[in-house]
Design an enzyme around this catalytic site. Structure first.
Site, PDB file in Angstrom:
ATOM      1  N   CYS A  34      -2.593 -35.052   3.855  1.00 31.44           N
ATOM      2  CA  CYS A  34      -3.950 -34.455   4.813  1.00 31.44           C
ATOM      3  C   CYS A  34      -3.480 -34.589   6.234  1.00 31.44           C
ATOM      4  CB  CYS A  34      -4.639 -35.430   5.351  1.00 31.44           C
ATOM      5  SG  CYS A  34      -6.147 -35.815   3.820  1.00 31.44           S
ATOM      6  N   ASP A 443      12.390 -13.597  40.669  1.00 32.53           N
ATOM      7  CA  ASP A 443      11.423 -12.990  40.423  1.00 32.53           C
ATOM      8  C   ASP A 443      10.286 -12.553  41.576  1.00 32.53           C
ATOM      9  OD1 ASP A 443       9.797 -11.770  38.750  1.00 32.53           O
ATOM     10  OD2 ASP A 443       8.492 -13.585  39.934  1.00 32.53           O
TER      11      ASP A 443
END
Length: 493
Positions: A34, A443
């Site tokens: 699981c 940037d």
């Protein structure tokens, strides 16, 4: 993590979905495995054992739980956050390379012997490359069984199985159901009101770890979309995909607990790689809790994280395409970059049909662009040289970009090309190579955001301050960009 038994037990007992994909719980009494968040009552700790991969569980003789469907859990985030051989191998296996080229092809791409790759994967994942690829084939088969009306024989070969018998045996072994039984169960679940996908369309859910902030993710993709190749339509980001066996069109829509995915493929064998590339583009295997917890330690970033947690790094489905677009976007607006790219697409892209929307082309390959006339480009002369040198290097193989790239070595190779400064190199590292620590201190949007928050504004000083954000500086970039009211930060109307 699977070796930390106490921590794994606590995660299972609390049904903590954050650990889905990090490890798998195998129950000794039922022989079922699981995901940690399985909704059933947790077994006794002495009946649990833990594995690092679904493939390791299957190889040990456990079958997938029918309730939590662990084979559909998000992938482990460590494969996208690391640059070592095991992580690069896992990215290539997810991209379907073993099915196409076998283990020798995987070893060649990584520069190792097959024995070395086998040994490293078994040591860390409890399974070799063939077992890992087999687990992926089983999941692909399940998706095709449950979401299409294709005959089982076609599904077997589309999923990568060498024979129908191997397909039948694997599906029974992994899911404890025959292929026909899987399809019947899926039909019962989907019975009732609801819209069925159009013929030839595969509809599925792409899981992720919460939280997910769709604004910067889908906003960025939509705002920079190249006409003809990408579009935002009816609440979905749509784009064309160039794939190993053909091409496809994908529509991706954000939902509270998954991303809805609609795929139309010319060849069903491309399903695994199409899903993998969409997950990669949307950064769906990230661990946002770990990333955000780390970035919150900076008092100046904390308010941004608290305001809108779960930002992802928008990537790409095609690294070569993104590199070309990065060059076209040098020192121009988003709108101008889209215009330049659209001209290339119209002149050199391959036309396709899109009955459900307005997509018209595949983005041109580097080989198609290698023969273009530089004088035909509406770009400054230096930019033309940058672009033609790039596509030439991609076409002749002297530069190779992809999920298996060595991040530092590829940065060095890019920096050797004319016109490739730090911004271009780092944006390719961030969005095409997937380096979570890529950083863009030069940037303009970053520098404006930094100044507004009281962070150092010069590239050198900002880089020094950002050392505390490592190894998640690419995510910090997303939070800083989000301070600007730019379309890349919002879902389109």
């Amino acid at each position: 993590m699977h070796t930390d038994t106490e921590r794994c037990v606590r995660a299972v007992q609390s049904k903590d979905a954050r650990f889905d994909g990090w490890f798998f719980t195998a129950v000794l009494t039922t022989r079922i495995y699981c995901r940690p968040s399985c909704p059933v009552v947790p077994p006794k700790p002495e009946n649990m054992t833990f594995y690092p991969s679904a493939a390791a569980c299957q190889q040990a003789g456990f079958r997938a739980c029918k309730r939590c469907r662990p084979d559909t859990s998000p992938g482990s985030p460590q494969w996208n956050a690391r640059a070592d051989a095991v992580a690069r191998a896992m990215r290539l296996i997810r991209d379907g390379l073993v099915d196409r080229e076998g283990v020798p092809g995987l070893a060649t791409r990584l520069g190792y012997s097959t024995r070395q790759i086998e040994r490293q994967l078994r040591a860390e994942l409890g399974a070799g490359p063939l077992a890992l690829a087999r687990a992926q084939r089983a999941q692909t088969a399940r998706v095709l069984i449950e979401t299409t009306a294709l005959p089982m024989a076609e599904i077997a070969f589309a999923a990568g199985f060498s024979s129908i018998r191997t397909f039948n045996d694997t599906v029974r072994e992994v899911f404890a159901l025959a292929p026909g039984e899987l399809r019947a169960r899926a039909a019962k679940r989907s019975a009732g009101p609801g819209q069925s996908p159009a013929p030839g369309v595969i509809a599925l859910r792409l899981p992720f770890r919460r939280p997910l902030n769709p604004g910067n993710l889908f906003g960025h993709l939509a705002a920079t979309a190249v006409p003809g190749v990408e579009e935002w339509r009816d609440g979905a980001y749509r784009r064309t995909l160039r794939l190993p066996y053909g091409h496809g069109v994908v529509a991706l829509s954000p939902r509270p607990d998954h991303v809805a995915c609609r795929l139309s493929l010319t060849d069903a064998r491309d399903l695994t790689i199409a899903i993998s590339r969409c997950r990669w583009m949307l950064d769906l295997d990230a661990d946002p809790v770990a990333v955000d917890d780390h970035l919150r330690t900076d008092p100046l970033l904390r308010p941004l994280v608290e305001r809108a947690p779960g930002r992802r790094v928008p990537r790409t489905v095609d690294a070569d395409e993104f590199a070309v677009r990065a060059v076209l976007g040098q020192q121009v607006s988003t709108a101008a970059a889209r215009t330049h790219a659209a001209r290339l697409v119209t002149a050199h892209g391959e036309r396709i049909e899109d009955p459900e929307g307005g997509l018209t082309h595949l983005f041109p390959t580097s080989r198609a662009l290698a023969g273009l006339d530089p004088e035909a480009l509406a770009l400054p002369r230096t930019r033309r040289t940058t672009l033609t040198t790039l596509v030439g290097a991609l076409a002749d193989g002297s530069l190779r970009l992809g999920v298996d790239s060595d991040w530092d070595a590829t940065r060095a190779r890019l920096a050797e090309l004319p016109g490739f400064g730090p911004w271009t190199v780092e944006v390719i590292a961030m969005r095409a190579l997937g380096d979570p620590d890529a950083f863009l201190p030069t940037d303009l949007g970053m520098r404006r955001a930094a100044a507004g928050l009281g962070l150092p504004a010069t590239p050198a000083a900002l880089t020094a301050h950002a050392a505390g954000w490592r190894p998640w500086r690419a995510y910090a970039v997303q939070y800083l960009w989000a301070t600007d009211d730019h379309p890349i930060n919002h879902l389109p109307d």
